[in-house]
Design an enzyme around this catalytic site. Sequence first.
Site, PDB file in Angstrom:
ATOM      1  N   GLU A 175     -18.111   9.538   2.688  1.00  0.00           N
ATOM      2  CA  GLU A 175     -17.631   8.793   1.653  1.00  0.00           C
ATOM      3  C   GLU A 175     -18.028   9.172   0.802  1.00  0.00           C
ATOM      4  O   GLU A 175     -19.149   9.454   1.022  1.00  0.00           O
ATOM      5  CB  GLU A 175     -17.224   6.681   1.989  1.00  0.00           C
ATOM      6  CG  GLU A 175     -16.603   6.465   3.394  1.00  0.00           C
ATOM      7  CD  GLU A 175     -16.935   5.064   3.003  1.00  0.00           C
ATOM      8  OE1 GLU A 175     -16.607   4.498   2.190  1.00  0.00           O
ATOM      9  OE2 GLU A 175     -16.763   4.513   4.392  1.00  0.00           O
TER      10      GLU A 175
ATOM     11  N   ASN B 202     -23.273   9.774  14.472  1.00  0.00           N
ATOM     12  CA  ASN B 202     -23.213   8.988  13.709  1.00  0.00           C
ATOM     13  C   ASN B 202     -24.691   8.146  14.426  1.00  0.00           C
ATOM     14  O   ASN B 202     -25.361   7.403  13.151  1.00  0.00           O
ATOM     15  CB  ASN B 202     -22.633   7.724  14.052  1.00  0.00           C
ATOM     16  CG  ASN B 202     -21.490   8.310  12.413  1.00  0.00           C
ATOM     17  OD1 ASN B 202     -22.093   9.139  11.839  1.00  0.00           O
ATOM     18  ND2 ASN B 202     -20.792   7.250  12.570  1.00  0.00           N
TER      19      ASN B 202
ATOM     20  N   ALA C 255     -36.630   7.742   3.064  1.00  0.00           N
ATOM     21  CA  ALA C 255     -36.669   6.821   3.178  1.00  0.00           C
ATOM     22  C   ALA C 255     -36.370   5.760   2.067  1.00  0.00           C
ATOM     23  O   ALA C 255     -36.157   5.869   1.599  1.00  0.00           O
ATOM     24  CB  ALA C 255     -38.297   6.222   3.656  1.00  0.00           C
TER      25      ALA C 255
ATOM     26  N   LEU D 288     -15.862  12.731   8.104  1.00  0.00           N
ATOM     27  CA  LEU D 288     -15.630  12.657   7.104  1.00  0.00           C
ATOM     28  C   LEU D 288     -16.964  11.914   6.052  1.00  0.00           C
ATOM     29  O   LEU D 288     -16.914  10.415   6.751  1.00  0.00           O
ATOM     30  CB  LEU D 288     -14.350  12.297   6.590  1.00  0.00           C
ATOM     31  CG  LEU D 288     -13.272  13.032   7.261  1.00  0.00           C
ATOM     32  CD1 LEU D 288     -12.416  12.676   6.934  1.00  0.00           C
ATOM     33  CD2 LEU D 288     -14.047  14.028   6.488  1.00  0.00           C
TER      34      LEU D 288
ATOM     35  N   ARG E  40     -19.007  -2.260   2.439  1.00  0.00           N
ATOM     36  CA  ARG E  40     -19.129  -2.500   3.789  1.00  0.00           C
ATOM     37  C   ARG E  40     -20.316  -2.698   4.041  1.00  0.00           C
ATOM     38  O   ARG E  40     -20.569  -1.722   4.233  1.00  0.00           O
ATOM     39  CB  ARG E  40     -17.889  -2.090   4.636  1.00  0.00           C
ATOM     40  CG  ARG E  40     -16.311  -2.648   4.329  1.00  0.00           C
ATOM     41  CD  ARG E  40     -15.766  -1.877   5.038  1.00  0.00           C
ATOM     42  NE  ARG E  40     -15.144  -0.734   4.957  1.00  0.00           N
ATOM     43  CZ  ARG E  40     -14.419  -0.362   5.808  1.00  0.00           C
ATOM     44  NH1 ARG E  40     -14.402   0.092   6.460  1.00  0.00           N
ATOM     45  NH2 ARG E  40     -14.295   1.785   4.731  1.00  0.00           N
TER      46      ARG E  40
ATOM     47  N   LEU F  29     -33.406  11.797   5.803  1.00  0.00           N
ATOM     48  CA  LEU F  29     -34.353  11.689   6.136  1.00  0.00           C
ATOM     49  C   LEU F  29     -35.101  10.857   4.382  1.00  0.00           C
ATOM     50  O   LEU F  29     -36.235  10.946   4.343  1.00  0.00           O
ATOM     51  CB  LEU F  29     -36.165  12.800   6.214  1.00  0.00           C
ATOM     52  CG  LEU F  29     -35.951  13.467   7.436  1.00  0.00           C
ATOM     53  CD1 LEU F  29     -37.100  14.005   7.678  1.00  0.00           C
ATOM     54  CD2 LEU F  29     -36.514  12.516   8.242  1.00  0.00           C
TER      55      LEU F  29
ATOM     56  N   CYS G 172     -19.527   3.283   9.197  1.00  0.00           N
ATOM     57  CA  CYS G 172     -20.431   3.364   9.954  1.00  0.00           C
ATOM     58  C   CYS G 172     -21.272   3.464  10.835  1.00  0.00           C
ATOM     59  O   CYS G 172     -21.080   2.886  12.285  1.00  0.00           O
ATOM     60  CB  CYS G 172     -19.849   5.354  10.102  1.00  0.00           C
ATOM     61  SG  CYS G 172     -17.777   5.713   9.796  1.00  0.00           S
TER      62      CYS G 172
ATOM     63  N   LYS H 249       0.698  -1.140  -0.275  1.00  0.00           N
ATOM     64  CA  LYS H 249      -0.570  -0.261   0.007  1.00  0.00           C
ATOM     65  C   LYS H 249       0.790   0.770   0.097  1.00  0.00           C
ATOM     66  O   LYS H 249       1.068   1.754  -0.774  1.00  0.00           O
ATOM     67  CB  LYS H 249      -0.949  -0.184   1.451  1.00  0.00           C
ATOM     68  CG  LYS H 249      -2.703   0.244   0.906  1.00  0.00           C
ATOM     69  CD  LYS H 249      -2.781   0.289   2.409  1.00  0.00           C
ATOM     70  CE  LYS H 249      -4.177   0.664   2.530  1.00  0.00           C
ATOM     71  NZ  LYS H 249      -4.640   0.510   4.229  1.00  0.00           N
TER      72      LYS H 249
ATOM     73  N   GLY I  39     -26.464   1.283   5.304  1.00  0.00           N
ATOM     74  CA  GLY I  39     -25.077   0.236   5.057  1.00  0.00           C
ATOM     75  C   GLY I  39     -23.485   0.882   5.460  1.00  0.00           C
ATOM     76  O   GLY I  39     -23.469   2.235   6.236  1.00  0.00           O
TER      77      GLY I  39
HETATM   78  C1  UDX Z   1     -21.122   8.603   7.723  1.00  0.00           C
HETATM   79  C2  UDX Z   1     -21.320   9.912   8.347  1.00  0.00           C
HETATM   80  O1  UDX Z   1     -22.075  10.383   7.808  1.00  0.00           O
HETATM   81  C3  UDX Z   1     -20.315  10.189   8.923  1.00  0.00           C
HETATM   82  O2  UDX Z   1     -20.420  12.005   9.689  1.00  0.00           O
HETATM   83  C4  UDX Z   1     -18.915   9.800   9.358  1.00  0.00           C
HETATM   84  O3  UDX Z   1     -17.848   9.951   9.989  1.00  0.00           O
HETATM   85  C5  UDX Z   1     -18.689   8.670   8.776  1.00  0.00           C
HETATM   86  O4  UDX Z   1     -20.412   7.633   8.560  1.00  0.00           O
HETATM   87  P1  UDX Z   1     -21.190   7.633   4.945  1.00  0.00           P
HETATM   88  O5  UDX Z   1     -21.068   6.209   6.031  1.00  0.00           O
HETATM   89  O6  UDX Z   1     -19.951   8.000   4.308  1.00  0.00           O
HETATM   90  O7  UDX Z   1     -20.312   8.462   6.644  1.00  0.00           O
HETATM   91  O8  UDX Z   1     -21.769   7.662   5.195  1.00  0.00           O
HETATM   92  P2  UDX Z   1     -23.710   8.326   4.944  1.00  0.00           P
HETATM   93  O9  UDX Z   1     -23.641   9.968   3.996  1.00  0.00           O
HETATM   94  O10 UDX Z   1     -23.657   8.978   6.053  1.00  0.00           O
HETATM   95  O11 UDX Z   1     -24.901   7.884   4.946  1.00  0.00           O
HETATM   96  C6  UDX Z   1     -24.719   6.546   5.208  1.00  0.00           C
HETATM   97  C7  UDX Z   1     -26.556   5.316   4.880  1.00  0.00           C
HETATM   98  O12 UDX Z   1     -27.660   5.427   5.123  1.00  0.00           O
HETATM   99  C8  UDX Z   1     -26.095   5.333   3.725  1.00  0.00           C
HETATM  100  O13 UDX Z   1     -26.363   3.790   3.278  1.00  0.00           O
HETATM  101  C9  UDX Z   1     -26.781   6.141   2.972  1.00  0.00           C
HETATM  102  O14 UDX Z   1     -27.521   5.174   1.899  1.00  0.00           O
HETATM  103  C10 UDX Z   1     -27.753   5.197   3.715  1.00  0.00           C
HETATM  104  N1  UDX Z   1     -29.256   7.059   4.108  1.00  0.00           N
HETATM  105  C11 UDX Z   1     -28.330   8.088   4.106  1.00  0.00           C
HETATM  106  C12 UDX Z   1     -30.792   6.862   3.967  1.00  0.00           C
HETATM  107  O15 UDX Z   1     -30.882   5.600   4.310  1.00  0.00           O
HETATM  108  N2  UDX Z   1     -30.763   7.804   4.037  1.00  0.00           N
HETATM  109  C13 UDX Z   1     -30.787   8.948   4.284  1.00  0.00           C
HETATM  110  O16 UDX Z   1     -31.815   9.864   4.305  1.00  0.00           O
HETATM  111  C14 UDX Z   1     -29.016   9.132   3.959  1.00  0.00           C
END
Ligand code: UDX
Length: 439
Positions: free
Chosen positions: A158, A213, A257, A156, A334, A255, A265, A35, A262
């Site tokens: 992704e 989170n 649905a 952050l 993941r 919000l 985090c 890496k 997933g």
């Molecule tokens: C999240 C947090 O937002 C971030 O602050 C933290 O540091 C890491 O975890 P991330 O895992 O990149 O970030 O994804 P995020 O954009 O938060 O979405 C997480 C999941 O929720 C996704 O599977 C997304 O599809 C789902 N989601 C998100 C919903 O089902 N509905 C929503 O309204 C928003």
Amino acid sequence: MKIGVIGSGYVGLVTGICLASLGFKVCIIDSNKSKINKLRKAKVPFFEPRLEDILHTVLKKNKITFSTSMRTMISKSDVIFICVGTPQGRSGKPNLLYINQVKKELSKHIALQKVKRNITIFIKSTVPPKTTKSFQDYFLKKNINNVHFASNPEFLREGSAVHDFFNPDRIIIGSNSPHIKQVAFKIYKKIISKRKIVFTSSQSSEVIKYAANAFLATKISFINEVSRLTEVVNADILEVSNGIGLDKRIGKNFLNAGIGYGGSCFPKDTLALSAEYRSNHIFSPLINAVIKINETQKKELLSKIFSVFTKQELSTKSVLFLGSAFKPYTDDIRDSIGIFILQELSPIIKDIKVYEPIAYKTSMQALKNYKNIHFLKDLKSISYECFHFIVIATEYDTFSNLKISDLKRLKDCMVFDGRNIMSKSLLENNGIKYFGVGR
Ligand code: UDX
């Protein structure tokens, strides 16, 4: 000020590369040699918009180095960010193996090198409350008094991590030491105003990360629970989300649905928070409900498919499956709900063709043993008449623009939309059966 970063995963690379672009001299270390070699050649091992371009620039300007040696990194650093993974361990607790190894290695090398200058260490890895304090105590017990620890959680997302790094809503620093305050200001003043750098105790900072989170996951599970009601009373969850989200106290974000959250985090951190409550012998009915709702929600689309077709019918069907990443613009799969649904569908369906614009390599690797799942390079040259129906599992904008004339060619003329991104009325007005979530 010279900066060291331990861990070249998602958080470590975004943090280190972005800090180097602000002008700091950064050394990133990782025990994975291949890496590190790739990073030296400006190759980022995962997809994150803009990150590789910034790496090219900072490498050219000699602002960043990569190494496998803790000794080298310490000799070059006044500030160190710990960014190693804390994956899910037994019974939901985070596995602290890597971060505890880092603690031991750091203390060993700092003692061996007889480092006398002050070193500030920010823990960015997501850790249970009291971890930062236990690290500080460990160093003090070893008579290392020049190393100062603070918790500094990352928020952050992704897919937009570079943007988030340069435009944070707030920076949380879990320490009240005047020295650490000065260091934090020097580092973060370039990207955020001083008043948005919030100082707390290290325990509060650690809880802030989990609670932030968990709160976002709660919003998602809440709207998913409401979607079950809207569905049976013939309301539309999109109208309901909009109607409640316009209240500024509630807000529109998170919000949407769908088939649940997933990623690396939310699933891990909600389980870790629940485990933290258990370890402290206190109840966490809300967090447990959030987790449970998400577990049920990820089966939502499957239930809809099973309500339309018998297993025998499914064994003759060909499906066009759109999206397998846990969310758009990341190659991270993941805890991806899309991957889960594919694994459940594969044994009972004739064949599945998947189109995933970003996470195709990681998804192909994860599903290589599922012989009836194949990946498409693009959607341009496909014949819709070869498929019976479409399943949408990731909320890519492009999927909402599929042509009605193409959808009409599907053998069963049916779309199962797990992210509510298509226009239900448009499809239904054109004779296409639409199954969304809560609509
Ligand atoms: C999240 C947090 O937002 C971030 O602050 C933290 O540091 C890491 O975890 P991330 O895992 O990149 O970030 O994804 P995020 O954009 O938060 O979405 C997480 C999941 O929720 C996704 O599977 C997304 O599809 C789902 N989601 C998100 C919903 O089902 N509905 C929503 O309204 C928003």
